[in-house]
Design a protein around this motif. Structure first.
Motif, mmCIF file in Angstrom:
data_model
loop_
_atom_site.group_PDB
_atom_site.id
_atom_site.type_symbol
_atom_site.label_atom_id
_atom_site.label_comp_id
_atom_site.label_asym_id
_atom_site.label_seq_id
_atom_site.Cartn_x
_atom_site.Cartn_y
_atom_site.Cartn_z
ATOM 1 N N PHE A 131 0.870 -1.172 0.000
ATOM 2 C CA PHE A 131 0.000 0.000 0.000
ATOM 3 C C PHE A 131 0.908 1.223 0.000
ATOM 4 C CE2 PHE A 131 -2.603 3.329 1.967
ATOM 5 C CZ PHE A 131 -3.719 3.267 1.145
ATOM 6 N N PRO A 132 0.923 1.974 -1.103
ATOM 7 C CA PRO A 132 1.960 2.999 -1.277
ATOM 8 C C PRO A 132 1.670 4.388 -0.714
ATOM 9 C CG PRO A 132 0.683 2.788 -3.265
ATOM 10 C CD PRO A 132 0.147 1.756 -2.301
ATOM 11 N N PHE A 133 0.452 4.642 -0.261
ATOM 12 C CA PHE A 133 0.091 6.012 0.107
ATOM 13 C C PHE A 133 0.166 6.211 1.618
ATOM 14 C CE2 PHE A 133 -2.145 4.869 -3.816
ATOM 15 C CZ PHE A 133 -1.561 5.791 -4.671
ATOM 16 N N ILE A 134 0.768 7.326 2.031
ATOM 17 C CA ILE A 134 0.974 7.637 3.436
ATOM 18 C C ILE A 134 0.289 8.972 3.734
ATOM 19 C CG2 ILE A 134 2.708 8.103 5.226
ATOM 20 C CD1 ILE A 134 4.676 6.495 3.431
ATOM 21 N N PRO A 135 -0.524 9.022 4.804
ATOM 22 C CA PRO A 135 -1.167 10.298 5.147
ATOM 23 C C PRO A 135 -0.152 11.427 5.296
ATOM 24 C CG PRO A 135 -2.109 8.517 6.433
ATOM 25 C CD PRO A 135 -0.920 7.946 5.708
ATOM 26 N N ASP A 136 -0.540 12.581 4.774
ATOM 27 C CA ASP A 136 0.234 13.819 4.865
ATOM 28 C C ASP A 136 1.596 13.723 4.168
ATOM 29 O OD1 ASP A 136 0.291 16.494 5.545
ATOM 30 O OD2 ASP A 136 1.270 16.147 7.463
ATOM 31 N N GLN A 137 1.690 12.887 3.129
ATOM 32 C CA GLN A 137 2.934 12.741 2.375
ATOM 33 C C GLN A 137 2.678 12.901 0.871
ATOM 34 O OE1 GLN A 137 6.154 12.261 3.599
ATOM 35 N NE2 GLN A 137 5.098 12.770 5.504
ATOM 36 N N PRO A 138 3.666 13.386 0.121
ATOM 37 C CA PRO A 138 3.515 13.525 -1.326
ATOM 38 C C PRO A 138 3.653 12.168 -2.020
ATOM 39 C CG PRO A 138 5.699 14.213 -0.672
ATOM 40 C CD PRO A 138 4.952 13.896 0.604
ATOM 41 N N PHE A 139 3.168 12.107 -3.255
ATOM 42 C CA PHE A 139 3.289 10.890 -4.064
ATOM 43 C C PHE A 139 3.309 11.260 -5.536
ATOM 44 C CE2 PHE A 139 -1.242 11.634 -3.731
ATOM 45 C CZ PHE A 139 -1.690 11.417 -5.017
ATOM 46 N N LYS A 140 3.780 10.305 -6.336
ATOM 47 C CA LYS A 140 3.752 10.420 -7.798
ATOM 48 C C LYS A 140 3.075 9.153 -8.299
ATOM 49 C CE LYS A 140 6.761 10.276 -11.845
ATOM 50 N NZ LYS A 140 8.166 10.096 -12.263
ATOM 51 N N LEU A 141 1.902 9.290 -8.902
ATOM 52 C CA LEU A 141 1.136 8.172 -9.455
ATOM 53 C C LEU A 141 1.254 8.233 -10.971
ATOM 54 C CD1 LEU A 141 -0.985 5.862 -9.158
ATOM 55 C CD2 LEU A 141 -2.724 7.640 -9.279
ATOM 56 N N GLU A 142 1.723 7.144 -11.564
ATOM 57 C CA GLU A 142 1.914 7.091 -13.010
ATOM 58 C C GLU A 142 1.085 5.948 -13.577
ATOM 59 O OE1 GLU A 142 5.603 6.313 -16.115
ATOM 60 O OE2 GLU A 142 6.027 7.060 -14.105
ATOM 61 N N ILE A 143 0.269 6.253 -14.578
ATOM 62 C CA ILE A 143 -0.509 5.234 -15.275
ATOM 63 C C ILE A 143 0.026 5.173 -16.702
ATOM 64 C CG2 ILE A 143 -2.802 4.490 -16.031
ATOM 65 C CD1 ILE A 143 -3.941 6.250 -13.727
ATOM 66 N N ARG A 144 0.604 4.041 -17.051
ATOM 67 C CA ARG A 144 1.133 3.840 -18.400
ATOM 68 C C ARG A 144 0.115 3.057 -19.217
ATOM 69 N NH1 ARG A 144 7.361 2.029 -17.060
ATOM 70 N NH2 ARG A 144 7.952 3.988 -16.056
ATOM 71 N N CYS A 145 -0.245 3.601 -20.362
ATOM 72 C CA CYS A 145 -1.217 2.948 -21.241
ATOM 73 C C CYS A 145 -0.474 2.006 -22.182
ATOM 74 C CB CYS A 145 -1.981 3.997 -22.045
ATOM 75 S SG CYS A 145 -2.806 5.218 -21.015
ATOM 76 N N GLU A 146 -0.865 0.749 -22.169
ATOM 77 C CA GLU A 146 -0.288 -0.249 -23.065
ATOM 78 C C GLU A 146 -1.431 -0.853 -23.878
ATOM 79 O OE1 GLU A 146 2.018 -2.922 -20.648
ATOM 80 O OE2 GLU A 146 3.369 -1.321 -19.993
ATOM 81 N N ARG A 147 -1.106 -1.652 -24.879
ATOM 82 C CA ARG A 147 -2.133 -2.193 -25.794
ATOM 83 C C ARG A 147 -3.229 -2.969 -25.071
ATOM 84 N NH1 ARG A 147 -0.865 -0.849 -30.619
ATOM 85 N NH2 ARG A 147 1.262 -0.795 -31.385
ATOM 86 N N SER A 148 -2.871 -3.786 -24.108
ATOM 87 C CA SER A 148 -3.875 -4.634 -23.475
ATOM 88 C C SER A 148 -4.070 -4.351 -21.992
ATOM 89 C CB SER A 148 -3.492 -6.109 -23.650
ATOM 90 O OG SER A 148 -2.243 -6.358 -23.022
ATOM 91 N N ARG A 149 -3.313 -3.386 -21.447
ATOM 92 C CA ARG A 149 -3.416 -3.152 -20.010
ATOM 93 C C ARG A 149 -2.957 -1.750 -19.648
ATOM 94 N NH1 ARG A 149 1.807 -6.853 -18.598
ATOM 95 N NH2 ARG A 149 3.320 -5.426 -19.514
ATOM 96 N N PHE A 150 -3.254 -1.381 -18.409
ATOM 97 C CA PHE A 150 -2.694 -0.188 -17.787
ATOM 98 C C PHE A 150 -1.675 -0.671 -16.766
ATOM 99 C CE2 PHE A 150 -7.063 1.237 -18.793
ATOM 100 C CZ PHE A 150 -6.747 2.275 -19.649
ATOM 101 N N ARG A 151 -0.508 -0.065 -16.745
ATOM 102 C CA ARG A 151 0.503 -0.372 -15.740
ATOM 103 C C ARG A 151 0.520 0.803 -14.768
ATOM 104 N NH1 ARG A 151 5.677 -3.354 -17.363
ATOM 105 N NH2 ARG A 151 4.173 -4.997 -16.953
ATOM 106 N N VAL A 152 0.370 0.521 -13.479
ATOM 107 C CA VAL A 152 0.271 1.566 -12.454
ATOM 108 C C VAL A 152 1.528 1.529 -11.584
ATOM 109 C CG1 VAL A 152 -1.084 2.452 -10.521
ATOM 110 C CG2 VAL A 152 -2.250 1.356 -12.462
ATOM 111 N N LEU A 153 2.189 2.689 -11.487
ATOM 112 C CA LEU A 153 3.372 2.830 -10.644
ATOM 113 C C LEU A 153 3.138 3.956 -9.646
ATOM 114 C CD1 LEU A 153 4.503 2.420 -13.855
ATOM 115 C CD2 LEU A 153 6.531 2.031 -12.524
ATOM 116 N N VAL A 154 3.646 3.773 -8.435
ATOM 117 C CA VAL A 154 3.585 4.818 -7.421
ATOM 118 C C VAL A 154 5.003 5.057 -6.926
ATOM 119 C CG1 VAL A 154 2.624 5.546 -5.201
ATOM 120 C CG2 VAL A 154 1.242 4.161 -6.761
ATOM 121 N N ASP A 155 5.445 6.289 -7.035
ATOM 122 C CA ASP A 155 6.805 6.680 -6.653
ATOM 123 C C ASP A 155 7.850 5.782 -7.310
ATOM 124 O OD1 ASP A 155 5.820 8.757 -5.086
ATOM 125 O OD2 ASP A 155 5.610 7.464 -3.331
#
Length: 187
Positions: A131-155
């Motif tokens: 679980f990548p999210f921490i209260p009161d902290q910054p984050f970078k959420l990246e959603i990469r679009c691919e042909r058959s899926r979405f790849r989700v990265l956090v930080d």
């Protein structure tokens, strides 16, 4: 003589500093401008995007496109949502076709992923390595679009892959964000 020049320079420097610390009275024709340091929270508030947020994805979610959200989790969060939809929907709810909805739930420490086709929600995927999210902290959420899926990265760490159920990624044209976060930048 050198000491006289140093003393004169020190007086000029001191009077210059004094003028900034204790502003002198302006002449009637001058306009005074109040300048004060901006606190960190105020700077962040000026740079933030309003949540809930709804924005257009130019050209659709084509393979190779990345959607990057820089944000900050609220100090006492319950949950937040990020959704990629086909169409803008109404101001209150997304349209009937949702290619990906991410829901970060803080009590359960889960990031749910699901899709909606023609108004019917499919079963949510719950398994994630962390679980990548921490209260009161910054984050970078990246959603990469691919042909058959979405790849989700956090930080920079891969959270999950989500197979999309839409016929064409070009139809995915709207980004929705709502919940207990502040968005500072979209890319």
């Amino acid at each position: 003589m050198a000491e006289t020049q140093r003393a004169a320079g020190a007086t000029a420097t001191a009077s210059s500093r004094k003028r900034w610390v204790f502003p002198q009275r302006a002449a009637p024709e001058e306009v005074k401008v109040a300048v004060r340091p901006v606190e960190r929270e105020e700077r962040e508030a000026h740079r933030s995007l309003a949540v809930p947020f709804r924005g257009h994805i130019s050209g659709g979610a084509q393979p190779g496109k990345k959607i990057i959200i820089f944000g900050h989790v609220d100090p006492r969060p319950d949950r937040f949502y990020v959704a990629l939809t086909c169409g803008r929907g109404t101001s209150r709810e997304p349209p009937a076709n949702v290619a990906l909805e991410l829901c970060a739930r803080f009590r359960e420490r889960q990031v749910l992923r699901r899709t909606c086709k023609s108004g019917t929600w499919w079963e949510a995927e719950r398994a994630a390595p962390f679980f990548p999210f921490i209260p009161d902290q910054p984050f970078k959420l990246e959603i990469r679009c691919e042909r058959s899926r979405f790849r989700v990265l956090v930080d920079g760490e891969q959270l999950c892959d989500f197979p999309h159920q839409v016929a064409s990624l070009d139809d995915v044209d709207t980004l929705w964000i709502k919940g207990n976060i502040t968005v500072t930048k979209l890319a």
